[in-house]
Motif scaffolding. Structure first.
Motif, PDB file in Angstrom:
ATOM      1  N   ASP A 140      33.592  46.319  45.073  1.00 24.03           N
ATOM      2  CA  ASP A 140      32.807  45.170  44.342  1.00 24.03           C
ATOM      3  C   ASP A 140      34.517  44.833  43.181  1.00 24.03           C
ATOM      4  N   THR A 141      35.122  45.643  42.732  1.00 25.25           N
ATOM      5  CA  THR A 141      36.609  45.390  42.173  1.00 25.25           C
ATOM      6  C   THR A 141      37.775  45.210  43.554  1.00 25.25           C
ATOM      7  N   GLY A 142      37.627  45.163  44.849  1.00 21.53           N
ATOM      8  CA  GLY A 142      38.477  45.576  46.009  1.00 21.53           C
ATOM      9  C   GLY A 142      38.355  44.875  45.960  1.00 21.53           C
ATOM     10  N   ALA A 143      37.577  43.598  46.712  1.00 19.42           N
ATOM     11  CA  ALA A 143      36.157  41.956  46.457  1.00 19.42           C
ATOM     12  C   ALA A 143      37.276  40.913  45.162  1.00 19.42           C
ATOM     13  N   LYS A 144      37.283  41.300  43.865  1.00 22.54           N
ATOM     14  CA  LYS A 144      37.588  40.269  43.327  1.00 22.54           C
ATOM     15  C   LYS A 144      38.794  40.357  42.705  1.00 22.54           C
ATOM     16  N   GLU A 145      39.785  41.593  43.067  1.00 25.22           N
ATOM     17  CA  GLU A 145      41.607  41.006  43.397  1.00 25.22           C
ATOM     18  C   GLU A 145      41.589  40.235  44.481  1.00 25.22           C
ATOM     19  N   TRP A 146      40.717  40.346  45.946  1.00 20.94           N
ATOM     20  CA  TRP A 146      41.190  40.017  47.127  1.00 20.94           C
ATOM     21  C   TRP A 146      40.898  38.447  46.387  1.00 20.94           C
TER      22      TRP A 146
END
Length: 200
Positions: A169-175
């Protein structure tokens, strides 16, 4: 694709490429070889579009398919998608000149655009860790990139489902944030390229 369509497509492509080279103005060249890679093509309706070899390949396959009885505007039925059977799909029309004209220019500057948006990566700590693990993996499908990232960031056992989901989820937000920064950097590059250059 059937042999008849393939042979016709090759002949049509060669003929069209020769016509394009002879009659159309060059709109872009490859940076390394200075060979033309795109041309300004005037359609029957008078509108100018940019065509590349990929465009000509599509036109050749489309026309060869039509010549051999296939239609690109019909959704393939069950028989069309069986192995060994012919399949042709419609492809959207080429975009307008203003969009396509900058494509070769931007592709040659993709690293600059990425570096501008990425910076030192400190704004994207999860993605930075994922990229580090991915860059050393022999097989991304078995590397457990997200699991290793989650363990490094949040501790606990490897591949803990809650922590893997949190990292995902954090990676998707950063992406999403990185994608917005890439769009901004790309737009800025286009804007700068269209401004008149001042003489020193």
């Amino acid at each position: 694709m059937s042999d008849d369509v393939t042979q016709d497509a090759v002949l049509i492509f060669a003929k069209r490429l020769g016509e394009i080279i002879a009659t159309c103005e060059v709109s872009a060249v490859w940076i390394d070889s200075r060979e033309p890679c795109a041309w300004q093509y005037i359609r029957r309706d008078g509108e100018t579009i940019i065509v590349t070899c990929k465009t000509l390949q599509y036109w050749a396959v489309r026309d060869a398919a039509a010549r051999n009885g296939y239609r690109l505007d019909v959704k393939p039925d069950e028989m069309d998608v069986m192995p060994g059977q012919q399949i042709t799909r419609g492809i959207p029309h080429a975009d307008k000149l203003s969009t396509l004209a900058v494509t070769p220019y931007l592709s040659g500057n993709s690293e600059t655009i990425f570096r501008s948006a990425w910076g030192d990566g400190s704004e994207y700590p999860t993605l930075r860790r994922m990229l580090r693990y991915a860059s050393t993996a022999d097989d991304l499908g078995r590397a457990g990139v997200i699991g290793k990232t989650a363990q490094e960031m949040y501790g606990g056992p490897l591949n803990s489902s809650s922590k893997v989901q949190r990292a995902r989820d954090t990676g998707a937000k950063e992406w999403r944030a990185l994608s917005a920064s890439l769009d901004t950097a790309r737009d800025e590059l286009i804007y700068r390229s269209t401004r008149p250059q001042k003489d020193d």
